[in-house]
Design an enzyme around this catalytic site. Structure first.
Site, PDB file in Angstrom:
ATOM      1  N   ARG A 168      -9.480  14.723 -24.280  1.00 29.99           N
ATOM      2  CA  ARG A 168      -9.938  15.855 -23.492  1.00 29.99           C
ATOM      3  C   ARG A 168      -9.991  17.128 -24.171  1.00 29.99           C
ATOM      4  NH1 ARG A 168      -5.566  15.875 -18.756  1.00 29.99           N
ATOM      5  NH2 ARG A 168      -4.128  15.232 -20.570  1.00 29.99           N
ATOM      6  N   SER A 222      -1.652  -1.421 -23.495  1.00 28.09           N
ATOM      7  CA  SER A 222      -0.696  -1.373 -22.370  1.00 28.09           C
ATOM      8  C   SER A 222       0.614  -0.820 -22.864  1.00 28.09           C
ATOM      9  CB  SER A 222      -0.756  -2.691 -21.700  1.00 28.09           C
ATOM     10  OG  SER A 222       0.370  -2.454 -20.578  1.00 28.09           O
ATOM     11  N   TYR A 226       4.380   4.380 -14.101  1.00 25.23           N
ATOM     12  CA  TYR A 226       3.891   3.977 -15.260  1.00 25.23           C
ATOM     13  C   TYR A 226       3.529   2.426 -15.478  1.00 25.23           C
ATOM     14  CZ  TYR A 226       3.265   3.854 -20.373  1.00 25.23           C
ATOM     15  OH  TYR A 226       2.933   3.617 -21.730  1.00 25.23           O
ATOM     16  N   LYS A 248       0.391   0.234 -15.883  1.00 23.55           N
ATOM     17  CA  LYS A 248       0.161  -0.689 -17.112  1.00 23.55           C
ATOM     18  C   LYS A 248       0.163  -2.274 -16.741  1.00 23.55           C
ATOM     19  CE  LYS A 248       0.166   2.450 -20.144  1.00 23.55           C
ATOM     20  NZ  LYS A 248      -1.095   2.422 -21.092  1.00 23.55           N
TER      21      LYS A 248
END
Length: 332
Positions: free
Chosen positions: A70, A174, A188, A192
């Site tokens: 980003r 992952s 989270y 994943k």
């Protein structure tokens, strides 16, 4: 006596050989070698941590490297760091993985990709009850939907590449929290675990195009992001996760490329990761007949080991809650 020797020979030699031969016949997809030198490696989350280590590693192996993140400033810092270390210039693209149009523009500008390495991700450890739904959505949008966006953008050109005989790779980073759920990791782990379902289904869809999917499961890794994560981790999360040591980003990068080059579907990064991968193999693809044989033979004992871990974790949770209740009773 001869019958006894023959029975022993059958038990020790013939049955294991028959098992190995049977597993060798079964394993799919078949083994493959994926070169990195002179290929285009496109890495997301490539401006710091594991992503930057992956960029260093790919450049050092002679790949043409593109990194996406980003922050334009961090990307320029990463480009300078890779150039200083390897003498290789990498291409940089600033985009938010949640924005499909921005991702598509970056992928199109970068050109055909041989190894798509999806390393982007965000992580906040917090009990679900205390976590804002906006934060849960952000985690899922970046970690899971971001991966869909990148694959969707890159896949058409990967399928129609000039040399379909040359194998190409889509690799998703992952986490060991994508193999086992841990206290405080609800959002989270969900993001994943989702990558695994994506990877397993995608491999079936793209195998006919000589595209090979890998799923990397690093443990806690010593990155700037990890230091920030630890500041907000619930106490119980720290207790449960304390047994897992942190790896260096460079070590994870080495394991990642070793696995990608051999076309491995599941890529663990340390001994604990190997044990977790064996214990959670399930219906996942396996190219190595030797590893498949180990998975078959180790399934029972690793289930026992898994139950032992669960006993330890739930005992820690129970003890922690009892201590809190006792403390509250004394204060009142």
């Amino acid at each position: 006596m001869a019958d006894a020797y023959f029975s022993l020979f059958t038990l020790i030699v013939l049955i294991p050989l028959a098992l190995i031969a049977f597993v060798y016949f079964l394993v799919r997809p078949r083994p493959v070698k994926i070169p990195i030198k002179n290929r285009h490696v496109f890495i997301t989350g490539g401006s710091s941590g594991i992503g930057l280590a992956l960029a260093h590693h790919a450049a050092a192996q002679g790949a043409r490297v593109s990194i996406l993140a980003r922050s334009r400033n961090k990307l320029e810092e990463a480009r300078n760091a890779v150039r200083l270390a390897t003498g290789i210039d990498v291409s940089v693209f600033a985009a938010d993985v949640r924005d499909y149009d921005a991702v598509k523009r970056a992928v199109d500008e970068a050109g055909p990709i041989d190894v798509l390495l999806l390393n982007h991700g965000v992580f906040v450890a917090l009990e679900l009850e205390k976590q804002e739904l906006s934060e849960v959505k952000f985690t899922l949008d970046v970690n899971l939907m971001g991966s869909f966006n990148l694959i969707k953008a890159a896949l058409p050109a990967m399928r129609t590449r000039k040399d379909p005989q040359q194998p190409v790779s889509i690799a998703l980073v992952s986490s060991q929290a994508g193999q086992v759920g841990i206290y405080g990791y609800a959002a989270y782990s969900a993001s994943k675990f989702g990558l695994r379902g994506l990877a397993e289904a995608l491999q079936q869809e793209v195998i006919a195009d000589n595209i090979h999917v890998s799923l990397i499961f690093p443990p806690d890794t010593d990155t700037p992001g990890f230091a920030e994560e630890n500041k907000r981790k619930p106490e119980l999360t720290k207790i449960i996760a304390s047994s897992s040591g942190a790896m260096k980003p460079e070590e994870v990068a080495q394991k990642t490329f070793d696995g990608i080059k051999s076309g491995s579907f599941i890529i663990p990064c340390n001994l604990e990761g190997i044990a977790l991968s064996l214990a959670t193999a399930g219906l996942s693809p396996q190219r190595s007949f030797l590893m498949a044989t180990v998975e078959v033979l180790a399934a029972g004992i690793l289930r026992i080991a898994g139950l032992c871990f669960q006993w330890t974790w739930y005992t820690s949770i129970e003890k922690w809650h009892n201590q809190r209740k006792a403390g509250s009773s004394q204060r009142s």
